[in-house]
Design an enzyme around this catalytic site. Structure first.
Site, PDB file in Angstrom:
ATOM      1  N   GLY A  46       0.585  -1.298   0.066  1.00 18.21           N
ATOM      2  CA  GLY A  46      -0.038  -0.087   0.135  1.00 18.21           C
ATOM      3  C   GLY A  46       0.717   1.264   0.003  1.00 18.21           C
ATOM      4  N   GLN A  51       2.730  10.044   1.676  1.00 12.24           N
ATOM      5  CA  GLN A  51       4.127   9.587   1.791  1.00 12.24           C
ATOM      6  C   GLN A  51       5.066   9.821   0.843  1.00 12.24           C
ATOM      7  OE1 GLN A  51       2.172   5.402   2.661  1.00 12.24           O
ATOM      8  NE2 GLN A  51       3.953   5.161   3.523  1.00 12.24           N
ATOM      9  N   CYS A  94       5.751  -0.381   7.499  1.00 10.18           N
ATOM     10  CA  CYS A  94       5.206   0.915   6.911  1.00 10.18           C
ATOM     11  C   CYS A  94       6.373   1.345   5.996  1.00 10.18           C
ATOM     12  CB  CYS A  94       4.777   2.042   7.776  1.00 10.18           C
ATOM     13  SG  CYS A  94       4.480   3.790   7.252  1.00 10.18           S
ATOM     14  N   LEU A  95       6.355   1.876   4.717  1.00 11.48           N
ATOM     15  CA  LEU A  95       7.540   2.149   4.008  1.00 11.48           C
ATOM     16  C   LEU A  95       7.986   3.566   4.726  1.00 11.48           C
ATOM     17  CD1 LEU A  95       5.940   1.378   0.523  1.00 11.48           C
ATOM     18  CD2 LEU A  95       7.436  -0.051   1.651  1.00 11.48           C
ATOM     19  N   HIS A 136      -4.833   1.260   7.575  1.00  4.69           N
ATOM     20  CA  HIS A 136      -3.367   2.104   7.544  1.00  4.69           C
ATOM     21  C   HIS A 136      -3.157   3.091   6.524  1.00  4.69           C
ATOM     22  CE1 HIS A 136       1.002   1.256   8.242  1.00  4.69           C
ATOM     23  NE2 HIS A 136       0.955   2.090   7.187  1.00  4.69           N
ATOM     24  N   GLU A 137      -3.713   2.780   5.522  1.00  7.76           N
ATOM     25  CA  GLU A 137      -3.434   3.822   4.175  1.00  7.76           C
ATOM     26  C   GLU A 137      -4.549   5.351   4.729  1.00  7.76           C
ATOM     27  OE1 GLU A 137      -0.756   3.815   2.681  1.00  7.76           O
ATOM     28  OE2 GLU A 137      -0.460   1.539   3.030  1.00  7.76           O
ATOM     29  N   HIS A 140      -2.810   7.245   7.073  1.00  8.09           N
ATOM     30  CA  HIS A 140      -1.785   8.100   6.679  1.00  8.09           C
ATOM     31  C   HIS A 140      -2.469   9.712   6.101  1.00  8.09           C
ATOM     32  CE1 HIS A 140       2.016   6.257   6.678  1.00  8.09           C
ATOM     33  NE2 HIS A 140       1.475   5.002   6.037  1.00  8.09           N
TER      34      HIS A 140
HETATM   35  O1  K1U Z   1       1.601   2.526   4.009  1.00 12.14           O
HETATM   36  C1  K1U Z   1       2.802   1.816   3.748  1.00 12.14           C
HETATM   37  O2  K1U Z   1       3.745   2.342   4.093  1.00 12.14           O
HETATM   38  C2  K1U Z   1       2.840   0.312   3.164  1.00 12.14           C
HETATM   39  C3  K1U Z   1       2.859  -0.787   4.088  1.00 12.14           C
HETATM   40  C4  K1U Z   1       1.228  -1.218   4.190  1.00 12.14           C
HETATM   41  C5  K1U Z   1       1.042  -2.071   5.178  1.00 12.14           C
HETATM   42  C6  K1U Z   1       1.529  -3.151   5.494  1.00 12.14           C
HETATM   43  C7  K1U Z   1       1.214  -4.092   6.610  1.00 12.14           C
HETATM   44  C8  K1U Z   1       0.395  -3.927   7.307  1.00 12.14           C
HETATM   45  C9  K1U Z   1      -0.634  -2.719   6.854  1.00 12.14           C
HETATM   46  C10 K1U Z   1      -0.111  -1.958   6.031  1.00 12.14           C
HETATM   47  C11 K1U Z   1       3.565  -1.636   3.471  1.00 12.14           C
HETATM   48  O3  K1U Z   1       3.360  -2.223   2.517  1.00 12.14           O
HETATM   49  S1  K1U Z   1       5.057  -2.453   4.511  1.00 12.14           S
HETATM   50  C12 K1U Z   1       5.627  -3.537   3.487  1.00 12.14           C
HETATM   51  C13 K1U Z   1       4.773  -5.087   3.519  1.00 12.14           C
HETATM   52  O4  K1U Z   1       4.025  -5.103   4.363  1.00 12.14           O
HETATM   53  C14 K1U Z   1       5.243  -5.752   2.523  1.00 12.14           C
HETATM   54  C15 K1U Z   1       6.309  -5.864   1.859  1.00 12.14           C
HETATM   55  C16 K1U Z   1       6.596  -6.698   0.611  1.00 12.14           C
HETATM   56  C17 K1U Z   1       5.988  -7.748   0.563  1.00 12.14           C
HETATM   57  C18 K1U Z   1       4.876  -7.985   1.494  1.00 12.14           C
HETATM   58  C19 K1U Z   1       4.393  -6.917   2.451  1.00 12.14           C
HETATM   59 ZN    ZN Z   2       2.581   3.166   6.040  1.00 14.95          ZN
END
Ligand code: K1U
Ligand code: ZN
Length: 178
Positions: A46, A51, A94-95, A136-137, A140
Site C-alpha cells: 500500500g 508518503q 510502513c514504508l 493503515h493507508e 496516513h
Molecule cells: O503504508 C505503507 O507504508 C505500506 C505498508 C502497508 C501495510 C503493511 C502491513 C500492514 C498494514 C499496512 C507496507 O506495504 S509495509 C511492507 C509490507 O508489508 C510488505 C512488503 C513486501 C511484501 C509484502 C508485504
Molecule cells: Zn504506512
C-alpha cells in the site's frame, strides 16, 4: 511512469492531513500510476499520497502475492462507511518507517466508498489483510502513523532508531558524493 521518493519518519509532512481531490483527472490518474510503480519497487502492499509528499486523499493498494497477477486498487477520497465490531490484531509495517513493525488492533471488516482511477464511485467491502491495509493507508491521509497506536515507550524507541538510520543515510550519501 516515475518512481517517487518516499518520505521517512520523523517528518512533519507525515503528520499533516490530506485534502480531498476535486475529480480524478489525468493528473491524479498519473499520480496513481506513479504511486503504484513506487509501491511495487519498494516493495509494499500500500502507499498513501502523503508518503510521497502529495497532501491529497489518494491511496494505492495491491495485496496480491508475488506469484499472482497484480490486482491494483486505486482510490481517491476514500471513506470508511462501516466497520465491524469484531477486531483483529495484525503486525503492520510502513514504508515510511523502514524495518519497524508493530502489532495493531483494528476492525476486521470494513465497507468503504471511493472514486477509482476512471473517476467512478465504488462502494465495496474488505476483510482480512486488505481491510488492515486500507485502514493503515487512510490513517496516513489523516497524518496518523501505526506507531501512534503504540505505547509512548515503544513509539519513542522506534523514532530513536529511525533518527539514527536517517543520520547514517545522510553520512553515506555525503561519502558517495565525495
Ligand atoms: O503504508 C505503507 O507504508 C505500506 C505498508 C502497508 C501495510 C503493511 C502491513 C500492514 C498494514 C499496512 C507496507 O506495504 S509495509 C511492507 C509490507 O508489508 C510488505 C512488503 C513486501 C511484501 C509484502 C508485504
Ligand atoms: Zn504506512
Amino acid at each position: 511512469m516515475t518512481v517517487l521518493p518516499i518520505i521517512l519518519a520523523p517528518d512533519p509532512i507525515l503528520k499533516t492531513k490530506a485534502v480531498p481531490v476535486q475529480t480524478v483527472d489525468t493528473k491524479i490518474s498519473q499520480l496513481m500510476k506513479d504511486m503504484l510503480e513506487t509501491m511495487y519497487l519498494a516493495p509494499g502492499i500500500g502507499l498513501a499520497a502523503t508518503q510521497v509528499g502529495v497532501l491529497k486523499r489518494v491511496v494505492v493498494i495491491d495485496i496480491s502475492k508475488k506469484d499472482q497477477l497484480n490486482e491494483p486498487i486505486c482510490m481517491a477520497n476514500p471513506e470508511i462507511i462501516w466497520s465491524s465490531e469484531e477486531k483483529v490484531t495484525r503486525e503492520e509495517g510502513c514504508l515510511s518507517l523502514p524495518e519497524q513493525y508493530g502489532e495493531i488492533m483494528r476492525p476486521d471488516r470494513i465497507k468503504l466508498r471511493y472514486i477509482d482511477e476512471n473517476n467512478e464511485e465504488v462502494v465495496r467491502e474488505a476483510s482480512g489483510l486488505l481491510a488492515t491495509c486500507i485502514q493503515h493507508e487512510l490513517d496516513h491521509l489523516q497524518g496518523i502513523l501505526f506507531i501512534d497506536y503504540l505505547s509512548s515507550l515503544k513509539r519513542n524507541i522506534i523514532l530513536r532508531r529511525l533518527k539514527k538510520l536517517k543520520k547514517i543515510n545522510v553520512k553515506t550519501e555525503m561519502n558517495k558524493s565525495r
